[in-house]
Structures are given as structure tokens and as C-alpha cells.
Design a protein around this motif. Structure first.
Motif, short mmCIF file in Angstrom:
data_model
loop_
_atom_site.label_atom_id
_atom_site.label_comp_id
_atom_site.label_asym_id
_atom_site.label_seq_id
_atom_site.Cartn_x
_atom_site.Cartn_y
_atom_site.Cartn_z
N ALA A 120 -1.81 11.06 2.37
CA ALA A 120 -3.44 11.16 2.52
C ALA A 120 -4.12 9.90 1.97
O ALA A 120 -5.02 9.32 2.43
CB ALA A 120 -3.98 12.34 2.01
N ASP A 121 -3.61 9.39 0.54
CA ASP A 121 -4.38 8.17 0.04
C ASP A 121 -3.85 7.15 0.68
O ASP A 121 -4.57 6.11 0.93
CB ASP A 121 -3.54 8.12 -1.50
N PHE A 122 -2.62 6.81 1.41
CA PHE A 122 -2.08 5.78 2.22
C PHE A 122 -2.96 5.89 3.68
O PHE A 122 -3.16 4.47 3.98
CB PHE A 122 -0.65 6.21 2.48
N GLN A 123 -3.68 6.85 3.98
CA GLN A 123 -4.12 6.96 5.33
C GLN A 123 -5.56 6.00 5.38
O GLN A 123 -6.36 5.75 5.95
CB GLN A 123 -4.44 8.17 5.74
N THR A 124 -6.08 6.26 3.76
CA THR A 124 -7.38 5.53 3.50
C THR A 124 -7.44 4.05 3.80
O THR A 124 -8.30 3.36 4.46
CB THR A 124 -7.81 5.61 2.20
N TYR A 125 -6.23 3.41 3.81
CA TYR A 125 -6.21 1.95 4.20
C TYR A 125 -5.56 1.67 5.60
O TYR A 125 -6.01 0.85 6.30
CB TYR A 125 -4.87 1.28 3.22
N GLU A 176 0.84 -1.28 0.07
CA GLU A 176 0.11 0.16 0.00
C GLU A 176 0.85 1.17 0.02
O GLU A 176 0.57 2.21 -0.60
CB GLU A 176 -0.80 0.00 1.30
N ALA A 177 1.94 1.24 0.74
CA ALA A 177 2.74 2.49 0.58
C ALA A 177 3.39 2.79 -0.49
O ALA A 177 3.46 4.13 -0.83
CB ALA A 177 4.01 2.22 1.59
N LEU A 212 -2.48 4.00 12.05
CA LEU A 212 -1.81 3.04 12.76
C LEU A 212 -0.35 3.40 12.22
O LEU A 212 0.51 2.83 13.08
CB LEU A 212 -1.95 1.74 11.92
N VAL A 213 -0.07 4.13 11.15
CA VAL A 213 1.25 4.60 10.65
C VAL A 213 1.31 6.04 10.83
O VAL A 213 0.52 6.57 9.77
CB VAL A 213 1.70 3.98 9.35
N SER A 214 2.32 6.64 11.19
CA SER A 214 2.44 8.19 11.21
C SER A 214 3.10 8.52 9.81
O SER A 214 3.53 7.94 9.10
CB SER A 214 3.31 8.68 12.23
N GLU A 215 2.78 9.86 9.64
CA GLU A 215 3.41 10.45 8.36
C GLU A 215 5.05 10.53 8.57
O GLU A 215 5.55 10.30 7.56
CB GLU A 215 2.85 11.93 8.30
N ASP A 216 5.43 10.53 9.59
CA ASP A 216 6.96 10.35 9.69
C ASP A 216 7.58 9.07 9.35
O ASP A 216 8.39 8.85 8.72
CB ASP A 216 7.58 10.86 11.30
N GLU A 217 6.63 8.03 9.81
CA GLU A 217 7.08 6.65 9.42
C GLU A 217 6.72 6.42 8.14
O GLU A 217 7.47 5.79 7.41
CB GLU A 217 6.28 5.57 10.44
N TYR A 218 5.83 6.96 7.26
CA TYR A 218 5.39 6.78 6.14
C TYR A 218 6.37 7.45 5.13
O TYR A 218 7.16 6.79 4.37
CB TYR A 218 4.11 7.53 5.73
#
Length: 312
Positions: free
Chosen positions: A137-142, A129-130, A146-152
Motif C-alpha cells: 500500500a505504501d509502495f502504491q503511493t509512488y 521505492e520497493a 503500474l506494478v501489481s501486488e504479485d509483481e511487488y
């Protein structure tokens, strides 16, 4: 390695909690699905699994999670539960109990034994998904929160090839003896970050204490009642034979402290049926209450530390 004669029977529901469900005669009665009997049993003999929290039983044989870390959690939980039942409904009591509940949720044996395989599936989906999402924002839909923006951003910075290698290394670490992921659970107990996230979710909910006549509630070996993956929808937890805690979604912001009201006529029996239906083996409480709900026990066995059989 643990020295001396370390405890082998590790409780996943604390003895201090179990003992709050003694009957009017001062005896602790329990229903055991394996035998089908309601009878007196010591709290030492129920709601436990041998070496549940021991790391590497055949090697290092480290029982310090049980003897040190969880002992502190259990002692703190017993104190705050006693304070709440004595009338302390403050924000401080709520925060302390939320800390105990967060660990109690994660120490459930089925949750521990399922962690490795669940985490591996999560990591595989995370990678896919990443690197297919248009942006965070698109990634957050999944993945939501659970995963922060810094981690992304860190994952994106690694690039697909390096990220795949890092995820593969983590997945390899999850392939541990007896299918049990030791590290994530020890981190939950010994490091505050994991349980703080769970605690913070609990503190977004509305907390209400409900009271009934003595010997009304039973306690099953699930302890805390909620639908997996739906914690934000609330939970229920019998605290003693006359008191239960209900966490529910707030209308707006959650109220300060913990509310209190009399239980509605149907609530003790409804919660008892849920406790029995969600239990795997044991339910404790007044003998008369156990006689009513024992038919609700679903009889799914407690998990084992033995690895699953490989189909031929």
C-alpha cells in the motif's frame, strides 16, 4: 533476415488515416515545416521515418514488424475507422478502435526512441521505492497501478541483492544499438498484454464523436493528442476532415458505445491549433485550413535513429 525488397520508409501515422484529409479537389495537401510550404504531396512521402521499425538494420535487417504485424494493425484500424464514420457507434467498434489507438500511441517515434533511457530510470526508482516502502500500500503511493501486488511480492521475494542483479540485467538489455529498445515495442505488437493495459485505460473514458462541416479538421504527425503521463484525463483525435473523436473522464461510469454530437463552433479551430502545435514536421488537410494553422507548428525535429552525441 527479411528477403526481397523490404519497405524502408515506415509510416508512424497510417497512410489510410492520412488519406482521409484530402481537400475538395481530391488532392492531399500538407504543410512541411522544413520547407515552410503548403502543397500537394503523396501520402507515401510524409509522416514516415526510414527503417523506423526495422530490427537491427545493419545485421538481421528484420522488417516484419512493418510488413506483417503493423500491417495487420493498420488494416484493422482502417476498417473500424471506416465503420465508425459510417455510423457504427457500438461497444464492439469502440473496443476495436481502442486497440488501434493503443498501438498508435506507442508507435510514435519519439516514444520508441525514448523508451530505453526512460525504462532504465523507471527500474532504478522501482528498486529504491520497493525496498524502502513499508508495504505494498505504501509502495502504491509512488507507483499506483503500474506494478501489481504479485509483481511487488515477486520482487520482495528475491531480496535486495538478487533483485538488484535482475534489474541490472534488464537495464543492460535496454542498451541496444542506436539507442532503440526493440523488445518492448515488438512485445506490444506481438503480445496482447501490453496493449490491453493501454486499451483498458482508454475504455474507462467517455467516448464522443464530434462532426463539423467538410474540410474543417487537419491531422498533424502526432495523430493522437494528449498530455504524456495524463492519458486518464483524455485525448483527442481527428479522424477525417469533418469528424473528430474526443475521450474525456466520465462523470461516473462511462456510457456504453460512442456518443455523437455536432462540434461546437470553436472546437475545429482549437483542435487544429493543437494538432499543428504538437506536430514535428507535417500537417495534412484542406489547403485553406493549413494556411490558417501553419504558424502554430513548433518545428521540433523528428527523432533520429542516430545515437545522441556524447559531450566532449
Amino acid at each position: 533476415m527479411t528477403v526481397g525488397n523490404p519497405p524502408r520508409e515506415h509510416h508512424f501515422v497510417t497512410q489510410s488515416w492520412i488519406k482521409r484529409f484530402v481537400d475538395a479537389d481530391g488532392q492531399l495537401y500538407s504543410y512541411d515545416h522544413d520547407s515552410g510550404e503548403v502543397k500537394f504531396r503523396s501520402s507515401k512521402k510524409i509522416m514516415n521515418i526510414r527503417d523506423l521499425y526495422t530490427q537491427d538494420p545493419g545485421g538481421a535487417d528484420d522488417t516484419t514488424i512493418e510488413t506483417r504485424d503493423l500491417q495487420k494493425v493498420d488494416d484493422d484500424g482502417a476498417k473500424v475507422m471506416s465503420a465508425l464514420l459510417a455510423g457504427d457507434l457500438s461497444d464492439a467498434a469502440k473496443a476495436r478502435l481502442a486497440e488501434f489507438l493503443s498501438v498508435q500511441i506507442m508507435r510514435d517515434p519519439q516514444r520508441l526512441f525514448d523508451y530505453s533511457r526512460g525504462a532504465q530510470r523507471f527500474l532504478s526508482r522501482l528498486f529504491v521505492e520497493a525496498f524502502t516502502a513499508a508495504d505494498f500500500a505504501d509502495f502504491q503511493t509512488y507507483f499506483g497501478e503500474l506494478v501489481s501486488e504479485d509483481e511487488y511480492d515477486h520482487l520482495m521475494g528475491l531480496g535486495p541483492k538478487q533483485a538488484a542483479l535482475e534489474i541490472a540485467r534488464i537495464q543492460l538489455r535496454l542498451e541496444v544499438d542506436n539507442w532503440m529498445a526493440e523488445l518492448p515495442f515488438t512485445d506490444l505488437i506481438r503480445e496482447p498484454e501490453g496493449r490491453e493495459k493501454l486499451r483498458d485505460v482508454l475504455l474507462t473514458l467517455e467516448w464522443t464523436l464530434i462532426t463539423a462541416t467538410p474540410y474543417s479538421f487537419v491531422l498533424g504527425d502526432q495523430g493522437i493528442l494528449f498530455d504524456p503521463g495524463q492519458l486518464r484525463r483524455g485525448l483527442r483525435a481527428p479522424l477525417d476532415s469533418s469528424t473528430a473523436l474526443i475521450l474525456s473522464p466520465p462523470g461516473n461510469a462511462p456510457s456504453s458505445g460512442i456518443g455523437k454530437r455536432a462540434a461546437r463552433p470553436y472546437e475545429p479551430s482549437a483542435m487544429n491549433y493543437e494538432s499543428a502545435a504538437r506536430s514535428r514536421r507535417w500537417v495534412v488537410g484542406a489547403k485553406s485550413a493549413l494556411d490558417v494553422v501553419k504558424s502554430q507548428v513548433n518545428g521540433e525535429p523528428l527523432p533520429s535513429r542516430e545515437p545522441p552525441a556524447i559531450p566532449s
